[in-house]
Scaffold this motif. Structure first.
Motif, PDB file in Angstrom:
ATOM      1  N   HIS A  67       0.827  -1.208   0.000  1.00 44.35           N
ATOM      2  CA  HIS A  67       0.000   0.000   0.000  1.00 44.35           C
ATOM      3  C   HIS A  67       0.867   1.267   0.000  1.00 44.35           C
ATOM      4  O   HIS A  67       0.346   2.369  -0.146  1.00 44.35           O
ATOM      5  CB  HIS A  67      -0.919   0.025   1.226  1.00 44.35           C
TER       6      HIS A  67
ATOM      7  N   SER B   4     -16.235   7.752  -7.377  1.00 40.84           N
ATOM      8  CA  SER B   4     -15.279   6.701  -7.721  1.00 40.84           C
ATOM      9  C   SER B   4     -13.859   7.219  -7.513  1.00 40.84           C
ATOM     10  O   SER B   4     -13.621   8.432  -7.455  1.00 40.84           O
ATOM     11  CB  SER B   4     -15.468   6.236  -9.170  1.00 40.84           C
ATOM     12  N   GLU B   5     -12.925   6.295  -7.384  1.00 45.82           N
ATOM     13  CA  GLU B   5     -11.506   6.616  -7.286  1.00 45.82           C
ATOM     14  C   GLU B   5     -10.791   6.009  -8.492  1.00 45.82           C
ATOM     15  O   GLU B   5     -11.190   4.965  -8.997  1.00 45.82           O
ATOM     16  CB  GLU B   5     -10.910   6.039  -5.996  1.00 45.82           C
ATOM     17  N   THR B   6      -9.744   6.666  -8.933  1.00 44.79           N
ATOM     18  CA  THR B   6      -9.007   6.178 -10.095  1.00 44.79           C
ATOM     19  C   THR B   6      -7.726   5.479  -9.668  1.00 44.79           C
ATOM     20  O   THR B   6      -6.982   5.994  -8.826  1.00 44.79           O
ATOM     21  CB  THR B   6      -8.658   7.330 -11.049  1.00 44.79           C
ATOM     22  N   ILE B   7      -7.494   4.316 -10.242  1.00 44.29           N
ATOM     23  CA  ILE B   7      -6.223   3.618 -10.082  1.00 44.29           C
ATOM     24  C   ILE B   7      -5.375   3.941 -11.308  1.00 44.29           C
ATOM     25  O   ILE B   7      -5.821   3.785 -12.447  1.00 44.29           O
ATOM     26  CB  ILE B   7      -6.426   2.103  -9.942  1.00 44.29           C
TER      27      ILE B   7
ATOM     28  N   TYR C 283       3.415   4.184  -1.207  1.00 42.93           N
ATOM     29  CA  TYR C 283       3.733   4.827  -2.472  1.00 42.93           C
ATOM     30  C   TYR C 283       5.154   4.463  -2.890  1.00 42.93           C
ATOM     31  O   TYR C 283       6.070   4.459  -2.071  1.00 42.93           O
ATOM     32  CB  TYR C 283       3.592   6.339  -2.369  1.00 42.93           C
TER      33      TYR C 283
ATOM     34  N   ARG D 160      -1.245   2.504  -8.397  1.00 41.98           N
ATOM     35  CA  ARG D 160      -1.633   3.086  -7.115  1.00 41.98           C
ATOM     36  C   ARG D 160      -2.763   4.104  -7.292  1.00 41.98           C
ATOM     37  O   ARG D 160      -3.053   4.567  -8.402  1.00 41.98           O
ATOM     38  CB  ARG D 160      -0.429   3.739  -6.455  1.00 41.98           C
ATOM     39  N   TYR D 161      -3.379   4.452  -6.146  1.00 48.37           N
ATOM     40  CA  TYR D 161      -4.372   5.519  -6.115  1.00 48.37           C
ATOM     41  C   TYR D 161      -3.674   6.872  -6.182  1.00 48.37           C
ATOM     42  O   TYR D 161      -2.552   7.036  -5.707  1.00 48.37           O
ATOM     43  CB  TYR D 161      -5.149   5.494  -4.799  1.00 48.37           C
ATOM     44  N   GLY D 162      -4.371   7.852  -6.720  1.00 53.86           N
ATOM     45  CA  GLY D 162      -3.979   9.244  -6.561  1.00 53.86           C
ATOM     46  C   GLY D 162      -2.740   9.660  -7.322  1.00 53.86           C
ATOM     47  O   GLY D 162      -2.046   8.854  -7.941  1.00 53.86           O
TER      48      GLY D 162
ATOM     49  N   GLN E 167      -7.750   3.367   4.985  1.00 50.81           N
ATOM     50  CA  GLN E 167      -8.836   4.154   4.405  1.00 50.81           C
ATOM     51  C   GLN E 167      -9.982   4.297   5.411  1.00 50.81           C
ATOM     52  O   GLN E 167     -11.072   3.758   5.234  1.00 50.81           O
ATOM     53  CB  GLN E 167      -9.343   3.502   3.115  1.00 50.81           C
TER      54      GLN E 167
ATOM     55  N   MET F 235     -13.560  -3.322  -4.069  1.00 49.44           N
ATOM     56  CA  MET F 235     -13.358  -2.445  -5.214  1.00 49.44           C
ATOM     57  C   MET F 235     -14.044  -3.040  -6.440  1.00 49.44           C
ATOM     58  O   MET F 235     -13.610  -4.057  -6.986  1.00 49.44           O
ATOM     59  CB  MET F 235     -11.862  -2.264  -5.494  1.00 49.44           C
TER      60      MET F 235
END
Length: 315
Positions: A149, A282-285, A151, A164-166, A213, A257
């Motif tokens: 998890h 929604s979140e973007t991977i 970065y 990864r997210y973000g 989270q 997810m």
């Protein structure tokens, strides 16, 4: 007979002077604080506390006997000495970074290994099932996959590609959207048989959270129109696979997810989605790589492979 004793001359030399080079941690703290004019933002960039940044800078000031910053109630600014030092330190650190990148680039250019840093759930659901296809298409390349998890640090580690997210820490990196994911409540079929039919029924259930989270469930409940819902209990775990296993054992309801969860073995049998409600948020991977490696054929091969693997999961 007189013995002749050899003469021994002792020559005292002065010890070499200690270079006036502070620790790298102090220089990094100073450079970030000077660039941002904020100890708080410097601490965020270096994953340290503001007090740690302040301590490093006070150490520099004590070593050189000058003030580098003028500290206000909520702001800081460079002194004249600080501005001169920042101009030279920033150039020196940039040169060190360039030298390190050159070494890493040489290793990657001549090597047959590619390092991937990916979210654990993404690794188990998307990457591992697709590995036979990659080996068939690229037998000359060896993948090393780190499921984490954290970065990926593209400057200080061997990582070539990250999932990864973000978009945090995005300087010098290329971000390509892979998939938009939404939180989907899932549970064991036994909970549905026992009466779990609508989001309101979550008040009689245990909510299973992932520690990284903490706002996931509150955000989902707010979108469902239930911001004040109180569940029967909470269970906190440190990984998505652990959350899903807990849900499969009937310990509560967790957020998976979607659409990636559909590729998990046993979905629809061991795990089911009890509600029809789907949140709008929604979140973007992202697929992340270095900008300067845009034309690297090995990176391009991994990029295509991952994108195709995601496409099969979404289909």
């Amino acid at each position: 007979m007189n013995k002749i004793h050899p003469e021994i001359h002792l020559v005292q030399t002065s010890a070499p002077s200690r270079p006036a080079i502070p620790p790298l941690t102090a220089l990094l703290a100073f450079e970030r604080a000077a660039a941002q004019l904020s100890f708080r933002r410097a601490a965020r960039d270096l994953s340290l506390s503001p007090s740690a940044i302040s301590h490093q800078i006070r150490g520099l000031e004590a070593q050189f006997g000058v003030k580098l910053f003028v500290r206000g109630a909520r702001t800081v600014r460079l002194t004249a000495d600080g501005e001169r030092y920042f101009a030279k330190v920033s150039v020196a650190l940039a040169a060190l970074q360039d030298a390190s990148r050159d070494l890493l680039r040489q290793r990657r250019d001549i090597g047959s290994e590619l390092w991937i840093s990916a979210l654990p759930f993404f690794t188990s659901t998307v990457l591992i099932p697709a590995l036979p296809d990659f080996r068939r298409r690229h037998p000359e390349l060896t993948l090393r996959i780190e499921a984490t998890h954290q970065y990926a640090d593209f400057n200080a580690s061997r990582v070539d590609v990250a999932v990864r997210y973000g978009r945090e820490h995005s300087t010098g990196l290329k971000f390509e959207p892979l998939v938009a994911v939404k939180g989907l409540p899932v549970c064991a079929p036994a909970l549905v048989k026992a009466g779990l039919r609508s989001p309101e029924d979550l008040s009689r259930q245990v909510l299973i959270h992932i520690t990284t989270q903490p706002r996931a469930w509150p955000a989902w409940l707010k979108e469902a129109g239930l911001p004040h819902l109180e569940p029967r209990g909470h269970l906190w775990l440190d990984s998505v696979p652990a959350m899903l296993e807990a849900a499969e054992h009937g310990l509560g309801v967790t957020l998976a997810m979607a659409p990636l969860i559909k590729a998990r073995p046993g979905f629809g049998k061991k795990l089911v989605a009890p509600f029809a409600f789907e949140p709008a948020h929604s979140e973007t991977i992202f697929l992340v790589s270095r900008t300067e490696q845009a034309r690297d054929r090995r990176i391009a091969a991994v990029r295509r492979w991952i994108a195709e693997a995601v496409g099969r999961v979404k289909a």
